[in-house]
Scaffold this motif. Structure first.
Motif, PDB file in Angstrom:
ATOM      1  N   THR A   1     -41.585  76.325   8.855  1.00 23.92           N
ATOM      2  CA  THR A   1     -41.543  77.688   9.369  1.00 23.92           C
ATOM      3  C   THR A   1     -40.184  78.078   9.934  1.00 23.92           C
ATOM      4  OG1 THR A   1     -42.426  76.865  11.447  1.00 23.92           O
ATOM      5  CG2 THR A   1     -43.989  77.802   9.909  1.00 23.92           C
ATOM      6  N   PHE A   2     -39.377  77.124  10.372  1.00 25.91           N
ATOM      7  CA  PHE A   2     -38.128  77.453  11.055  1.00 25.91           C
ATOM      8  C   PHE A   2     -36.955  77.452  10.095  1.00 25.91           C
ATOM      9  CE2 PHE A   2     -40.935  75.672  14.266  1.00 25.91           C
ATOM     10  CZ  PHE A   2     -40.931  76.714  15.182  1.00 25.91           C
ATOM     11  N   LYS A   3     -36.039  78.403  10.297  1.00 29.11           N
ATOM     12  CA  LYS A   3     -34.869  78.567   9.444  1.00 29.11           C
ATOM     13  C   LYS A   3     -33.592  78.364  10.258  1.00 29.11           C
ATOM     14  CE  LYS A   3     -37.501  79.557   6.043  1.00 29.11           C
ATOM     15  NZ  LYS A   3     -37.850  78.404   5.226  1.00 29.11           N
ATOM     16  N   ILE A   4     -32.459  78.297   9.569  1.00 31.35           N
ATOM     17  CA  ILE A   4     -31.163  78.091  10.218  1.00 31.35           C
ATOM     18  C   ILE A   4     -30.898  79.216  11.227  1.00 31.35           C
ATOM     19  CG2 ILE A   4     -28.671  78.002   9.825  1.00 31.35           C
ATOM     20  CD1 ILE A   4     -29.258  76.702   7.153  1.00 31.35           C
ATOM     21  N   GLY A   5     -30.475  78.838  12.424  1.00 34.76           N
ATOM     22  CA  GLY A   5     -30.154  79.803  13.471  1.00 34.76           C
ATOM     23  C   GLY A   5     -31.257  80.017  14.483  1.00 34.76           C
ATOM     24  N   ASP A   6     -32.472  79.575  14.200  1.00 31.26           N
ATOM     25  CA  ASP A   6     -33.587  79.738  15.143  1.00 31.26           C
ATOM     26  C   ASP A   6     -33.383  78.828  16.350  1.00 31.26           C
ATOM     27  OD1 ASP A   6     -34.700  81.440  13.314  1.00 31.26           O
ATOM     28  OD2 ASP A   6     -36.268  80.055  12.646  1.00 31.26           O
ATOM     29  N   ILE A   7     -33.841  79.299  17.518  1.00 32.38           N
ATOM     30  CA  ILE A   7     -33.845  78.486  18.728  1.00 32.38           C
ATOM     31  C   ILE A   7     -35.233  77.856  18.839  1.00 32.38           C
ATOM     32  CG2 ILE A   7     -33.553  78.478  21.236  1.00 32.38           C
ATOM     33  CD1 ILE A   7     -30.993  79.128  19.767  1.00 32.38           C
ATOM     34  N   VAL A   8     -35.279  76.522  18.935  1.00 31.32           N
ATOM     35  CA  VAL A   8     -36.562  75.821  18.964  1.00 31.32           C
ATOM     36  C   VAL A   8     -36.606  74.831  20.118  1.00 31.32           C
ATOM     37  CG1 VAL A   8     -36.966  76.008  16.486  1.00 31.32           C
ATOM     38  CG2 VAL A   8     -35.741  74.040  17.367  1.00 31.32           C
ATOM     39  N   ARG A   9     -37.828  74.437  20.486  1.00 28.09           N
ATOM     40  CA  ARG A   9     -38.042  73.372  21.454  1.00 28.09           C
ATOM     41  C   ARG A   9     -38.617  72.188  20.705  1.00 28.09           C
ATOM     42  NH1 ARG A   9     -41.781  75.822  25.735  1.00 28.09           N
ATOM     43  NH2 ARG A   9     -41.882  73.636  26.318  1.00 28.09           N
ATOM     44  N   ILE A  10     -38.073  70.992  20.966  1.00 31.24           N
ATOM     45  CA  ILE A  10     -38.566  69.787  20.305  1.00 31.24           C
ATOM     46  C   ILE A  10     -39.051  68.795  21.356  1.00 31.24           C
ATOM     47  CG2 ILE A  10     -37.182  70.047  18.226  1.00 31.24           C
ATOM     48  CD1 ILE A  10     -35.169  68.091  19.365  1.00 31.24           C
ATOM     49  N   ARG A  11     -40.009  67.947  20.950  1.00 35.21           N
ATOM     50  CA  ARG A  11     -40.631  67.001  21.870  1.00 35.21           C
ATOM     51  C   ARG A  11     -40.604  65.605  21.253  1.00 35.21           C
ATOM     52  NH1 ARG A  11     -46.929  67.827  22.822  1.00 35.21           N
ATOM     53  NH2 ARG A  11     -46.967  67.327  20.614  1.00 35.21           N
ATOM     54  N   GLU A  12     -40.407  64.601  22.085  1.00 36.23           N
ATOM     55  CA  GLU A  12     -40.450  63.214  21.639  1.00 36.23           C
ATOM     56  C   GLU A  12     -41.835  62.881  21.097  1.00 36.23           C
ATOM     57  OE1 GLU A  12     -37.937  59.815  23.883  1.00 36.23           O
ATOM     58  OE2 GLU A  12     -39.324  60.945  25.101  1.00 36.23           O
ATOM     59  N   CYS A  13     -41.879  62.030  20.079  1.00 36.77           N
ATOM     60  CA  CYS A  13     -43.164  61.599  19.540  1.00 36.77           C
ATOM     61  C   CYS A  13     -42.996  60.240  18.871  1.00 36.77           C
ATOM     62  CB  CYS A  13     -43.694  62.632  18.540  1.00 36.77           C
ATOM     63  SG  CYS A  13     -42.655  62.801  17.096  1.00 36.77           S
ATOM     64  N   SER A  14     -44.079  59.723  18.355  1.00 36.09           N
ATOM     65  CA  SER A  14     -43.989  58.462  17.619  1.00 36.09           C
ATOM     66  C   SER A  14     -43.245  58.713  16.305  1.00 36.09           C
ATOM     67  CB  SER A  14     -45.383  57.910  17.353  1.00 36.09           C
ATOM     68  OG  SER A  14     -46.133  58.843  16.628  1.00 36.09           O
ATOM     69  N   PRO A  15     -42.603  57.692  15.753  1.00 32.81           N
ATOM     70  CA  PRO A  15     -41.744  57.901  14.581  1.00 32.81           C
ATOM     71  C   PRO A  15     -42.485  58.415  13.346  1.00 32.81           C
ATOM     72  CG  PRO A  15     -41.309  55.767  15.577  1.00 32.81           C
ATOM     73  CD  PRO A  15     -42.503  56.325  16.264  1.00 32.81           C
ATOM     74  N   PHE A  16     -41.899  59.444  12.705  1.00 28.21           N
ATOM     75  CA  PHE A  16     -42.397  59.932  11.421  1.00 28.21           C
ATOM     76  C   PHE A  16     -41.692  59.199  10.287  1.00 28.21           C
ATOM     77  CE2 PHE A  16     -43.587  63.611  13.980  1.00 28.21           C
ATOM     78  CZ  PHE A  16     -44.839  63.878  13.487  1.00 28.21           C
ATOM     79  N   SER A  17     -40.435  58.815  10.514  1.00 29.20           N
ATOM     80  CA  SER A  17     -39.654  58.093   9.517  1.00 29.20           C
ATOM     81  C   SER A  17     -38.548  57.332  10.247  1.00 29.20           C
ATOM     82  CB  SER A  17     -39.049  59.062   8.499  1.00 29.20           C
ATOM     83  OG  SER A  17     -38.064  59.849   9.125  1.00 29.20           O
TER      84      SER A  17
ATOM     85  N   TRP B   1     -38.844  63.163  16.676  1.00 30.83           N
ATOM     86  CA  TRP B   1     -39.064  64.403  17.408  1.00 30.83           C
ATOM     87  C   TRP B   1     -39.929  65.322  16.564  1.00 30.83           C
ATOM     88  CZ3 TRP B   1     -36.917  65.048  22.290  1.00 30.83           C
ATOM     89  CH2 TRP B   1     -36.008  64.073  22.678  1.00 30.83           C
ATOM     90  N   GLU B   2     -40.692  66.196  17.246  1.00 28.83           N
ATOM     91  CA  GLU B   2     -41.482  67.194  16.539  1.00 28.83           C
ATOM     92  C   GLU B   2     -41.268  68.552  17.191  1.00 28.83           C
ATOM     93  OE1 GLU B   2     -45.634  66.239  16.777  1.00 28.83           O
ATOM     94  OE2 GLU B   2     -45.588  66.060  18.954  1.00 28.83           O
ATOM     95  N   VAL B   3     -41.409  69.612  16.388  1.00 26.61           N
ATOM     96  CA  VAL B   3     -41.183  70.967  16.883  1.00 26.61           C
ATOM     97  C   VAL B   3     -42.419  71.432  17.636  1.00 26.61           C
ATOM     98  CG1 VAL B   3     -40.714  73.344  16.206  1.00 26.61           C
ATOM     99  CG2 VAL B   3     -39.673  71.472  14.954  1.00 26.61           C
ATOM    100  N   LEU B   4     -42.207  72.087  18.774  1.00 25.39           N
ATOM    101  CA  LEU B   4     -43.326  72.635  19.549  1.00 25.39           C
ATOM    102  C   LEU B   4     -43.668  74.027  19.045  1.00 25.39           C
ATOM    103  CD1 LEU B   4     -42.481  71.578  23.181  1.00 25.39           C
ATOM    104  CD2 LEU B   4     -44.221  70.663  21.691  1.00 25.39           C
TER     105      LEU B   4
END
Length: 74
Positions: A50-66, A71-74
């Motif tokens: 959903t997010f594109k270049i230039g967007d301001i986002v909040r990210i949160r620590e999580c268990s590894p995806f790769s 991190w994952e987007v809130l």
């Protein structure tokens, strides 16, 4: 232990379900008393692309995806 939440700007969305977020922090140098800006890039999981270049986002620590995504987007 609480998970860290960071705020930053999306710099890349070319990979599927992944965005790159540039997080900037400011602090005062202990000796020079001058404000210094340091930045770091984090790769975050974006399930719906959903997010594109230039967007301001909040990210949160999580268990590894790769290997590089912790991190994952809130």
């Amino acid at each position: 232990m609480p998970k860290r939440i960071l705020k930053g700007q999306v710099t890349s969305d070319s990979n599927n379900k992944t965005i790159t977020v540039l997080v900037e922090r400011r602090f005062t140098h202990p000796v020079l008393k001058k404000t210094i800006r340091k930045s770091k890039k984090y790769r975050a999981h974006d399930e719906k692309n959903t997010f594109k270049i230039g967007d301001i986002v909040r990210i949160r620590e999580c268990s590894p995806f790769s290997k590089s995504k912790r991190w994952e987007v809130l």
